[in-house]
Design a protein around this motif. Structure first.
Motif, mmCIF file in Angstrom:
data_model
loop_
_atom_site.group_PDB
_atom_site.id
_atom_site.type_symbol
_atom_site.label_atom_id
_atom_site.label_comp_id
_atom_site.label_asym_id
_atom_site.label_seq_id
_atom_site.Cartn_x
_atom_site.Cartn_y
_atom_site.Cartn_z
ATOM 1 N N VAL A 185 73.552 23.097 41.845
ATOM 2 C CA VAL A 185 74.152 23.795 42.884
ATOM 3 C C VAL A 185 75.477 23.545 42.888
ATOM 4 O O VAL A 185 76.268 22.708 42.324
ATOM 5 C CB VAL A 185 73.352 23.490 44.195
ATOM 6 C CG1 VAL A 185 71.861 24.008 44.015
ATOM 7 C CG2 VAL A 185 73.399 21.933 44.404
ATOM 8 N N ASN A 186 76.113 24.285 43.829
ATOM 9 C CA ASN A 186 77.674 23.994 44.109
ATOM 10 C C ASN A 186 78.152 22.707 44.754
ATOM 11 O O ASN A 186 78.862 21.920 44.323
ATOM 12 C CB ASN A 186 78.297 25.343 44.630
ATOM 13 C CG ASN A 186 79.928 25.046 44.914
ATOM 14 O OD1 ASN A 186 80.446 24.334 43.890
ATOM 15 N ND2 ASN A 186 80.375 25.704 45.825
ATOM 16 N N ALA A 187 77.676 22.838 46.064
ATOM 17 C CA ALA A 187 77.796 21.369 46.764
ATOM 18 C C ALA A 187 76.523 21.129 47.633
ATOM 19 O O ALA A 187 75.705 22.080 48.168
ATOM 20 C CB ALA A 187 79.057 21.506 47.654
ATOM 21 N N VAL A 188 76.642 19.877 48.257
ATOM 22 C CA VAL A 188 75.461 19.437 49.310
ATOM 23 C C VAL A 188 76.060 18.290 50.326
ATOM 24 O O VAL A 188 76.962 17.827 50.165
ATOM 25 C CB VAL A 188 74.492 18.696 48.559
ATOM 26 C CG1 VAL A 188 73.274 18.219 49.280
ATOM 27 C CG2 VAL A 188 73.569 19.449 47.205
ATOM 28 N N THR A 189 75.516 18.723 51.575
ATOM 29 C CA THR A 189 75.956 18.110 52.534
ATOM 30 C C THR A 189 74.865 17.418 53.377
ATOM 31 O O THR A 189 73.948 18.115 53.721
ATOM 32 C CB THR A 189 76.919 18.893 53.840
ATOM 33 O OG1 THR A 189 77.996 19.380 53.032
ATOM 34 C CG2 THR A 189 77.408 18.070 54.874
ATOM 35 N N LEU A 190 74.733 16.140 53.591
ATOM 36 C CA LEU A 190 73.774 15.541 54.269
ATOM 37 C C LEU A 190 74.225 15.055 55.476
ATOM 38 O O LEU A 190 75.251 14.161 55.521
ATOM 39 C CB LEU A 190 73.132 14.255 53.596
ATOM 40 C CG LEU A 190 71.794 13.619 53.854
ATOM 41 C CD1 LEU A 190 70.783 14.837 53.468
ATOM 42 C CD2 LEU A 190 71.490 12.490 53.182
ATOM 43 N N ASP A 191 73.824 15.576 56.768
ATOM 44 C CA ASP A 191 74.661 15.223 57.990
ATOM 45 C C ASP A 191 73.515 15.031 59.057
ATOM 46 O O ASP A 191 72.780 15.596 59.377
ATOM 47 C CB ASP A 191 75.181 16.365 58.448
ATOM 48 C CG ASP A 191 76.281 16.422 59.663
ATOM 49 O OD1 ASP A 191 76.250 15.340 60.239
ATOM 50 O OD2 ASP A 191 76.554 17.384 60.128
ATOM 51 N N ASN A 192 73.927 13.677 59.784
ATOM 52 C CA ASN A 192 73.249 13.464 60.823
ATOM 53 C C ASN A 192 71.807 12.949 60.499
ATOM 54 O O ASN A 192 70.785 13.527 61.216
ATOM 55 C CB ASN A 192 73.366 14.159 61.896
ATOM 56 C CG ASN A 192 72.920 13.451 63.493
ATOM 57 O OD1 ASN A 192 73.076 12.364 63.619
ATOM 58 N ND2 ASN A 192 72.418 14.321 64.244
ATOM 59 N N CYS A 193 71.334 12.448 59.305
ATOM 60 C CA CYS A 193 70.011 12.244 58.873
ATOM 61 C C CYS A 193 69.604 10.678 59.137
ATOM 62 O O CYS A 193 70.613 9.901 58.770
ATOM 63 C CB CYS A 193 69.757 12.800 57.574
ATOM 64 S SG CYS A 193 69.844 14.564 57.582
ATOM 65 N N LYS A 194 68.459 10.401 59.170
ATOM 66 C CA LYS A 194 67.811 8.967 59.100
ATOM 67 C C LYS A 194 66.816 8.967 58.230
ATOM 68 O O LYS A 194 65.749 9.782 58.315
ATOM 69 C CB LYS A 194 67.190 8.613 60.483
ATOM 70 C CG LYS A 194 68.770 8.644 61.451
ATOM 71 C CD LYS A 194 67.990 8.076 62.795
ATOM 72 C CE LYS A 194 69.281 8.040 63.991
ATOM 73 N NZ LYS A 194 68.842 7.556 65.297
ATOM 74 N N LYS A 195 66.977 7.902 57.380
ATOM 75 C CA LYS A 195 65.680 7.572 56.345
ATOM 76 C C LYS A 195 65.136 8.782 55.594
ATOM 77 O O LYS A 195 63.986 9.114 55.630
ATOM 78 C CB LYS A 195 64.605 7.074 57.516
ATOM 79 C CG LYS A 195 64.839 5.610 57.891
ATOM 80 C CD LYS A 195 63.615 5.111 58.740
ATOM 81 C CE LYS A 195 63.943 3.683 59.302
ATOM 82 N NZ LYS A 195 62.812 3.143 60.095
ATOM 83 N N THR A 196 66.224 9.387 55.289
ATOM 84 C CA THR A 196 66.093 10.564 54.451
ATOM 85 C C THR A 196 66.375 10.567 52.991
ATOM 86 O O THR A 196 67.517 9.674 52.659
ATOM 87 C CB THR A 196 67.025 11.789 54.919
ATOM 88 O OG1 THR A 196 66.419 12.058 56.357
ATOM 89 C CG2 THR A 196 66.718 13.052 54.172
ATOM 90 N N GLY A 197 65.808 10.930 52.003
ATOM 91 C CA GLY A 197 65.893 10.921 50.604
ATOM 92 C C GLY A 197 66.383 12.410 49.782
ATOM 93 O O GLY A 197 65.724 13.491 50.428
ATOM 94 N N LEU A 198 67.108 12.493 49.164
ATOM 95 C CA LEU A 198 67.630 13.760 48.509
ATOM 96 C C LEU A 198 67.540 13.482 47.035
ATOM 97 O O LEU A 198 68.142 12.459 46.536
ATOM 98 C CB LEU A 198 68.927 14.022 48.897
ATOM 99 C CG LEU A 198 69.597 15.084 48.140
ATOM 100 C CD1 LEU A 198 68.946 16.329 48.264
ATOM 101 C CD2 LEU A 198 71.186 15.358 48.700
ATOM 102 N N VAL A 199 66.887 14.322 46.169
ATOM 103 C CA VAL A 199 66.823 14.167 44.970
ATOM 104 C C VAL A 199 67.377 15.332 44.038
ATOM 105 O O VAL A 199 66.739 16.679 44.629
ATOM 106 C CB VAL A 199 65.573 13.936 44.074
ATOM 107 C CG1 VAL A 199 65.604 13.750 42.664
ATOM 108 C CG2 VAL A 199 64.924 12.533 44.948
ATOM 109 N N LEU A 200 68.634 15.565 43.438
ATOM 110 C CA LEU A 200 68.949 16.657 42.876
ATOM 111 C C LEU A 200 69.171 16.546 41.387
ATOM 112 O O LEU A 200 69.624 15.520 41.091
ATOM 113 C CB LEU A 200 70.134 17.372 43.614
ATOM 114 C CG LEU A 200 71.312 16.494 43.765
ATOM 115 C CD1 LEU A 200 72.636 17.095 44.018
ATOM 116 C CD2 LEU A 200 71.218 15.309 44.758
ATOM 117 N N ASP A 201 69.323 17.690 40.576
ATOM 118 C CA ASP A 201 69.598 17.767 39.448
ATOM 119 C C ASP A 201 71.062 17.574 39.030
ATOM 120 O O ASP A 201 71.602 16.422 38.925
ATOM 121 C CB ASP A 201 69.158 18.948 38.558
ATOM 122 C CG ASP A 201 67.701 19.132 38.455
ATOM 123 O OD1 ASP A 201 66.988 18.279 38.940
ATOM 124 O OD2 ASP A 201 67.153 20.392 38.291
#
Length: 495
Positions: A381-397
C-alpha cells in the motif's frame, strides 16, 4: 455559524435577565429592595478568579473565535460549541464562588453543561466529512486541546493535566503552521492563538485553583444555586448584612431565556458574548467577601476543598471521564471499509482477526481508536496511519511511503517486506519489527520520533539465534549551544 450566533445571543439575553432579577427590575420586589441591591452592588465586585476568567474569554478566546470565523467551514461550526464550553465553565466557576464544595454525587450534574459542549467539539472532528476536509488538522487541534477544561474534575494537580492537553494539541498545531506558513497567515495565527488560549488557561488555574476548584467554604448549596429558577425574585436583604449572591443559570435556563431571540449577524454575534460579560450591573447582588472568609489568607478554611483521606489522591476518575472526552475516546460503531482510495479502520475493540486482502498500491490505510486488536494487510500500500490506538498490532507486507504512529500507547508494527520510513509522534510504547529485506544491501529504514518514549526497533536475522535483535531508540538528547549554532548529541548511558 448559525449555531454560534444563536448561543451567543442566548447568553446575552440570559445575562440581561439575570441583571434585571438581582436589581429587582424583573420581579415584583419592593422599590426599597431594588435600591438596597443597587447600593450593595457598589461594594460587591466579582471574585478575582471570575474576573480573570472573563479576561481570558474576552482576549484569548475571542481571538480564537475571530480567527476560526474568518477561516470558516467546519472550523467556524466548531467555534460554536467551543464558545459554549467556556461559557458553561464560567457559569460553573460562578456557582463555585457562591457555594460550598458539593458531594461527589452532585458534581456530574453541575459539570453536565460543560461535558455536553466538549462532546460537541469532538463530534465535529469525528464526523466523516471532517476526515476529508482540508481543515482536519485544525479541527483536531481544537478537539485535542478542549479537554483541558476538564481540569475542574482533577485534584490535587489540575495544572499538569492542562499541560498534557496542550501537548496533545501542539502536534496538530505544528502541522497547521507547517502547511500554511507560506499560504495563509490567518491559519497560522489561529493555531498560535489556540495554543495561547491553553497557555493562559494553565496560568489561570495555577494562580487561582492550584489544588482544585476554589469553592466558597461559607457559601450555600451548589446544586440549589445551579438549578434555581431565574424568574425567582431576589430575596430582601437582612438587617444584618447585604443580600446573598444570585444563583447562576443552568444550561436549560439559558435555553429558555434566549429561545425567542432573533439571530444576529455572524460578525455581531461573536462580540455579543464578550459584551454580555462586561455589561454593567452583572455583579449586582454579590456581597463583598470579608478577609476572614478568604481561603488564601486563612488556610484552615481550605479543609472543605480537600479530597477525603479515604480516597486515592489524584484525578477523580468518574468526573474526569464525564468532562474530558480525551481520557476515553468516544466509542462509535466499528468500521473496516474502503472509502475512495482510503481504507478506514475505526473503533475496533478486541478484534484480533482483522484482514485487508489484496489492496492496491495507491491505497492508504487509516486506523483510528482501536484497542486490543490486530490488523493484517496482505499486499503493498501507499501509506498507513495508526492514530489514537492502544495495545494494537499491525502486520503489513510493504509500503511505498510512510508508516505514521500518532498518539498511541503500547502498539506493535511489523513489516514483512520493505518500508522506507516510520514516523512516531506522541506515542508511549511502540515496538517496530523489521524484516531482513528492510536492511538488505543498500536498503535502510528511517525512524523519526518526536515526544515519544519506550520505542524499540527489532531487526530480523540479527539476533544471536537468527531471530530479532532489539535496538532502543534514544530518548535523551544533549544540545550544546555554541557561538553561531547548536550541536545536538545522543546521550549514551554505560553501566
Amino acid at each position: 455559524m448559525a449555531d454560534l450566533s444563536t448561543v451567543l445571543k442566548r447568553l446575552e439575553a440570559a445575562t440581561v435577565r439575570l441583571e434585571e432579577i438581582v436589581t429587582g427590575r424583573g420581579t415584583a420586589a419592593a422599590p426599597s429592595q431594588a435600591t438596597s441591591s443597587s447600593v450593595a452592588s457598589n461594594d460587591a465586585p466579582l471574585p478575582a478568579f471570575i474576573k480573570d476568567f472573563d479576561g481570558l474569554i474576552n482576549q484569548q478566546l475571542r481571538t480564537v473565535t475571530d480567527k476560526a470565523t474568518a477561516i470558516g467551514g467546519l472550523l467556524g461550526d466548531q467555534a460554536a460549541p467551543l464558545a459554549r464550553a467556556f461559557a458553561a465553565q464560567r457559569a460553573f466557576l460562578l456557582v463555585a464562588s457562591q457555594s460550598k464544595k458539593p458531594a461527589q454525587s452532585d458534581l456530574p450534574a453541575l459539570l453536565k453543561p460543560t461535558q455536553s459542549e466538549l462532546e460537541a467539539v469532538v463530534k465535529i472532528r469525528e464526523d466523516k466529512s471532517a476526515r476529508a476536509s482540508p481543515l482536519f488538522n485544525h479541527l483536531s487541534l481544537v478537539s485535542e486541546g478542549i479537554p483541558a477544561l476538564g481540569w475542574v474534575a482533577v485534584e490535587p494537580t489540575p495544572v499538569p493535566y492542562i499541560a498534557e492537553m496542550k501537548d496533545a494539541a501542539q502536534f496538530y498545531s505544528n502541522r497547521v503552521i507547517k502547511d500554511y506558513k507560506e499560504k495563509d497567515k490567518t491559519h497560522v495565527e489561529f493555531a498560535q492563538a489556540y495554543l495561547a488560549l491553553l497557555t493562559e488557561l494553565q496560568a489561570y488555574v495555577k494562580k487561582h485553583h492550584t489544588t482544585g476548584v476554589a469553592w466558597n467554604p461559607r457559601g450555600g448549596d451548589a446544586k440549589a444555586a445551579a438549578s434555581a429558577a431565574p424568574a425567582a425574585a431576589a430575596p430582601a436583604p437582612s438587617a444584618g448584612g447585604p443580600p446573598p449572591p444570585p444563583p447562576a443559570p443552568s444550561a436549560a435556563q439559558l435555553e429558555a431565556l434566549g429561545g425567542g431571540a432573533s439571530k444576529p449577524s455572524p460578525a455581531a454575534a461573536v462580540g455579543n458574548l464578550f459584551a454580555a460579560l462586561n455589561k454593567e450591573g452583572l455583579t449586582s447582588g454579590l456581597r463583598k467577601v470579608d478577609k476572614s472568609e478568604m481561603t488564601h489568607k486563612n488556610p484552615e478554611l481550605r479543609g472543605t476543598s480537600v479530597v477525603p483521606a479515604t480516597e486515592k489522591p489524584g484525578t477523580d476518575t468518574a468526573l474526569t471521564a464525564a468532562v474530558a472526552p480525551k481520557a476515553a475516546a468516544a466509542r462509535g460503531p466499528p468500521k473496516l471499509a474502503l472509502e475512495g482510495n482510503k481504507w478506514v479502520v475505526e473503533n475496533q475493540f478486541n478484534a484480533t482477526d482483522l484482514v485487508i486482502n489484496d489492496p492496491e498500491i495507491r491505497h492508504t490505510i487509516y486506523i483510528y481508536n482501536c484497542q486490543n486488536s490486530t490488523l493484517q494487510v496482505k499486499g503493498k500500500v501507499n501509506a498507513v496511519t495508526l492514530d489514537n490506538c492502544k495495545k494494537t498490532g499491525l502486520v503489513l507486507d510493504s509500503i511505498v511511503s510512510t508508516i505514521d504512529v500518532v498518539n498511541c500507547k503500547s502498539v506493535q508494527v511489523q513489516v514483512t517486506g520493505r518500508a522506507p520510513t516510520v514516523a512516531i509522534d506522541k506515542t508511549d510504547g511502540c515496538q517496530v519489527y523489521l524484516s531482513k529485506e528492510c536492511v538488505e544491501g543498500d536498503a535502510n529504514v528511517e525512524v523519526l520520533t518526536a515526544m515519544s518514549s519506550e520505542v524499540n526497533v527489532l531487526v530480523d536475522g540479527e539476533g544471536e539465534d537468527g531471530g530479532f535483535k532489539e535496538r532502543a531508540v534514544p530518548e535523551q538528547i544533549k544540545s550544546v549551544v555554541k557561538k553561531g549554532g547548536m550541536e545536538s548529541l545522543i546521550v549514551e548511558h554505560k553501566g
